[in-house]
Design an enzyme around this catalytic site. Sequence first.
Site, short mmCIF file in Angstrom:
data_model
loop_
_atom_site.label_atom_id
_atom_site.label_comp_id
_atom_site.label_asym_id
_atom_site.label_seq_id
_atom_site.Cartn_x
_atom_site.Cartn_y
_atom_site.Cartn_z
N GLU A 189 -55.27 -10.75 31.25
CA GLU A 189 -54.17 -10.43 30.35
C GLU A 189 -52.93 -10.08 31.17
O GLU A 189 -53.03 -9.82 32.36
CB GLU A 189 -54.52 -9.18 29.50
CG GLU A 189 -55.65 -9.37 28.53
CD GLU A 189 -56.09 -8.02 27.95
OE1 GLU A 189 -55.27 -7.40 27.26
OE2 GLU A 189 -57.23 -7.60 28.21
N LYS A 236 -55.98 -4.39 38.45
CA LYS A 236 -54.63 -4.81 38.11
C LYS A 236 -54.09 -5.58 39.32
O LYS A 236 -54.48 -5.32 40.46
CB LYS A 236 -53.74 -3.61 37.80
CG LYS A 236 -53.51 -2.66 38.95
CD LYS A 236 -52.61 -1.52 38.52
CE LYS A 236 -52.56 -0.46 39.61
NZ LYS A 236 -51.96 0.78 39.15
N GLU A 256 -50.28 -0.87 25.00
CA GLU A 256 -49.03 -0.55 25.67
C GLU A 256 -47.93 -0.45 24.61
O GLU A 256 -47.73 -1.39 23.85
CB GLU A 256 -48.69 -1.68 26.66
CG GLU A 256 -47.68 -1.32 27.70
CD GLU A 256 -48.32 -0.71 28.96
OE1 GLU A 256 -49.56 -0.79 29.09
OE2 GLU A 256 -47.58 -0.15 29.77
N ARG A 270 -61.29 3.50 38.19
CA ARG A 270 -62.53 3.02 38.82
C ARG A 270 -62.32 1.65 39.42
O ARG A 270 -61.53 0.86 38.92
CB ARG A 270 -63.64 2.89 37.78
CG ARG A 270 -63.76 4.06 36.86
CD ARG A 270 -65.10 4.72 37.00
NE ARG A 270 -64.99 6.05 36.42
CZ ARG A 270 -65.91 6.98 36.55
NH1 ARG A 270 -66.99 6.73 37.24
NH2 ARG A 270 -65.74 8.16 36.00
N LYS A 291 -50.00 -7.58 32.31
CA LYS A 291 -49.85 -6.13 32.42
C LYS A 291 -48.43 -5.81 31.99
O LYS A 291 -47.47 -6.14 32.68
CB LYS A 291 -50.07 -5.69 33.86
CG LYS A 291 -50.07 -4.19 34.03
CD LYS A 291 -50.34 -3.78 35.45
CE LYS A 291 -50.56 -2.28 35.55
NZ LYS A 291 -49.70 -1.48 34.70
N ARG A 333 -50.62 8.04 28.29
CA ARG A 333 -51.60 8.15 29.34
C ARG A 333 -51.52 9.50 30.05
O ARG A 333 -52.48 10.00 30.58
CB ARG A 333 -51.39 7.03 30.35
CG ARG A 333 -52.61 6.65 31.09
CD ARG A 333 -52.24 5.88 32.31
NE ARG A 333 -51.86 6.79 33.37
CZ ARG A 333 -51.35 6.40 34.51
NH1 ARG A 333 -51.10 5.14 34.71
NH2 ARG A 333 -51.06 7.28 35.44
N ARG A 346 -48.42 3.20 28.43
CA ARG A 346 -49.82 3.06 28.04
C ARG A 346 -50.13 4.15 27.02
O ARG A 346 -49.75 5.31 27.23
CB ARG A 346 -50.70 3.22 29.28
CG ARG A 346 -52.19 3.10 29.04
CD ARG A 346 -52.68 1.66 29.15
NE ARG A 346 -54.11 1.57 28.89
CZ ARG A 346 -55.03 1.68 29.84
NH1 ARG A 346 -54.69 1.88 31.09
NH2 ARG A 346 -56.32 1.58 29.52
#
Lengths: 342, 528
Positions: free
Chosen positions: B226, B398, B276, B392, B228, B248, B233
Amino acid sequence: MLIQFTNSGIYCKQADVYIDPWKPVNKAIITHAHSDHARWGSKHYLAHTDSEFILRYRLGNISLETLSYNQSVQINGVNISLHPAGHIIGSAQVRLEYKGEIWVVSGDYKVKSDGYTVPFEPVKCQHFITESTFGLPVYNFPDVSDLNVQLNEWVAENAAQGLNSLLIGYALGKAQRILSALETDQPILLHSTIYNTNEALGFDNSRYIKFTQDFKKEQLNPGIVLATGSVIGNPWLRRFDPYKLAFCSGWMQLRGARRRRNADKGFIMSDHADWHSLNDAVLATGAQNIYVTHGYKSVYAKWLREKYQLNAVEVETLFEGESIENESTETKEEIREENQQA
Amino acid sequence: MKAFSRLYSELDQTTRTNEKVNAMANYFMRTNAQDSIWAVALLTGRRPKRPIRTSDLKLWAAELARIPYWLFEDSYDVVGDLAETISLLIPLRKTEQDKPFSEVMNEIIDIQTKSENEKKEWLFSYWSEFLQDELFVFNKLITGSFRVGVSQQLVYKAIAKAYDLDDKVVTHKLMGNWLPQNTNLKELLSDESSSFDDSKPYPFYLAYQLDLPFTDLGNISEWQLERKYDGIRGQIIVRNQQVHTWSRGEELMTDKFIEFDILKTILPHGTVVDGEVLPFKDGKIQSFNEMQKRIGRKNVSKKTLTDVPLCMMCYDLLEHNGEDIRTKPLHERRALLEEVITKAKTDLLKLSPVLSPDSWDKVDTLRTESKQLGCEGLMLKHKDSVYETGRRRGKWWKWKVDPYTVDAVLIYAQSGHGRRANLYTDYTFAIWDKKELVPFTKAYSGLTDKELIEVDTWIKKNTIEKFGPVRSVRAELVFEIAFEGINASPRHKSGIALRFPRILRWRKDKNKEEINTKEDLMQLLNSV
Ligand SMILES: [Zn+2]
Ligand SMILES: [Zn+2]
């Protein structure tokens, strides 16, 4: 005035003696054997009996006369005597009296007993020369007995986790205090400067291991290492891994001092008077004229003027005061020797 | 209070992560839930406001210490920390008394609104009550300077250890809208719905920057790609006909993003969408700055709503029909997300498009399009991935398009066009090749008008030669050049060509001796 402050040090003209001079002179009275007070090069020295061996160890073959506490000598009509300063072994306040004018030069002192050094005794006078190493109200040292309990708990806790306890303190004075305070069966290893200082002092070394090149980790397993500040940042320390590191010094009162050195622990163990003790000591002399030397001179003199209306002034000296890393009692050779071992 | 100050000094005395976690875990095991929640709040940076003015604190401390104010200031200078200075100056009393930590904290909150006299009296009673370590921690709290070197993650880990729970469960339960004075740790950790907070978000799953070759990722068909997006976020939560929007940064943004309120009538109860938040108008994503400005305003006016309308580009579905579906694989969550968004039929919610290149070779091209599309790069998510907690490695990556940068010296200048025809605004830059400066790129200006004029004046004074519209100038001014890519180019003297080079800033702090070399760029070329 019986005493003057000269380029060579604190001077009594009538007796022609200097007290802790920083330049070579004819006659020098030494308050104690720390190297900013006991410098070499003078012709004749006078000091307390208990300072004799350490002075000879440090200054070599000197012409030295000694006195015990409260014993006096006459020099050209000046009555001179030594009195316990409680700072380190053999440390003395120097009392000078001439025609009713009395001066006391404190050298370095601490008022609270450490359980090892002969305790401080106040001496009446009109003129008192005081140190001010910890002459700020933030310095209030804990009771020695509490401190010793903490110290013993700490080394026991480390041992229980299989860690060596590394203690950093001055070789002359602090080291002997720490050793007297330790109540433990753990093996205790001494940095050679400390071992040698003990020997010069006649301090019983039989229970301790002297660090040599042949040292094996298993000799501790775990145990206590007592060293001077010169080892900090030196790979010498690595051979004691894993360990916890503690500094023993009055400066440990401040968190910043502890953190900057990355110490796991700081024991506020000082051989100088803290704020309240300084005030008590100054007042106990009954002196109206106070001369403040090494430390927070101007702050402390201002405080004495404002708070107690004393005639207090600061005096420039070459006494260095206490620092943690560089104890100047060590000889250069010893530091070099230690570094080679590392 | 004693237990907490002991914890503080334990945390203060070690730099080892394990020892920190153990110290906290021990504290949580031995301490009641009321005091514990305050500890959690403070250790995770939820500090109460400073209740008393610093100038008052200093005066009052000097008074209680019975020293003149100048001596207080001199002491403060030496110590360097106000809380510590005060705790060293206050005369200590030996007291065995211990006050519950939560009580102390509640009083710190209450005292904020009291009169000066009440504050002073309150402070004096506390100051005479504590031992030194507690006094220090207390002073840290009232000077608003309480800080401990532990991350939120470590605190949650310690709680998990003490309460025998999973880290992720703890992280989730402690998110959201709680105040330590209204709850306690047991309650927050419990499963009972009575304590369930409708606004509670899930911890965000965050990705690391891709640092592996594609070959390590396996078959591209296992990955969902996808864009970014460059927005905020967020999570939109719909429960019991209420909407809550979280950023976020664990900030509740519901009042800033008011257009989402209508979703309470559109989305079913128990829906949580991760996505987003973007400014979106006339079928296009608008600039991030516009949204920033909008957020900065106190109230969202009608005009703002039409000028900078928001939407959410939806990435993921975390709760479906009231069920936490984070452990379902991504492809299942995506299917449900598509279903929810399709049914909702609103412009407020858009599906983040899935890109389907058939080989890894095409991914770089997709990524480099990002800038033009107003995106920051690509997201690579394994189709079987569960929705994890925190940052993680492994299943989500990304891949951002960060510009490369190089420091170079200006050697040629040419006058611009149009409005800037009389200014020298087109520059050519050089880098060192051994002992020689070689021109290697032109760059568009990213300078301010003021800087442009300054450089122009300098160029006119420092011209060496003129060839038509071009001047060569003394090699002196250093600029930082940003670019998107680098290619070998035999046509250029330097042997390299940059993609989309532009001036990032004027490095007045550097001289030509400190700029980059051709070797640096060749290294970069070989590494990409
Ligand atoms: Zn000394
Ligand atoms: Zn001294």
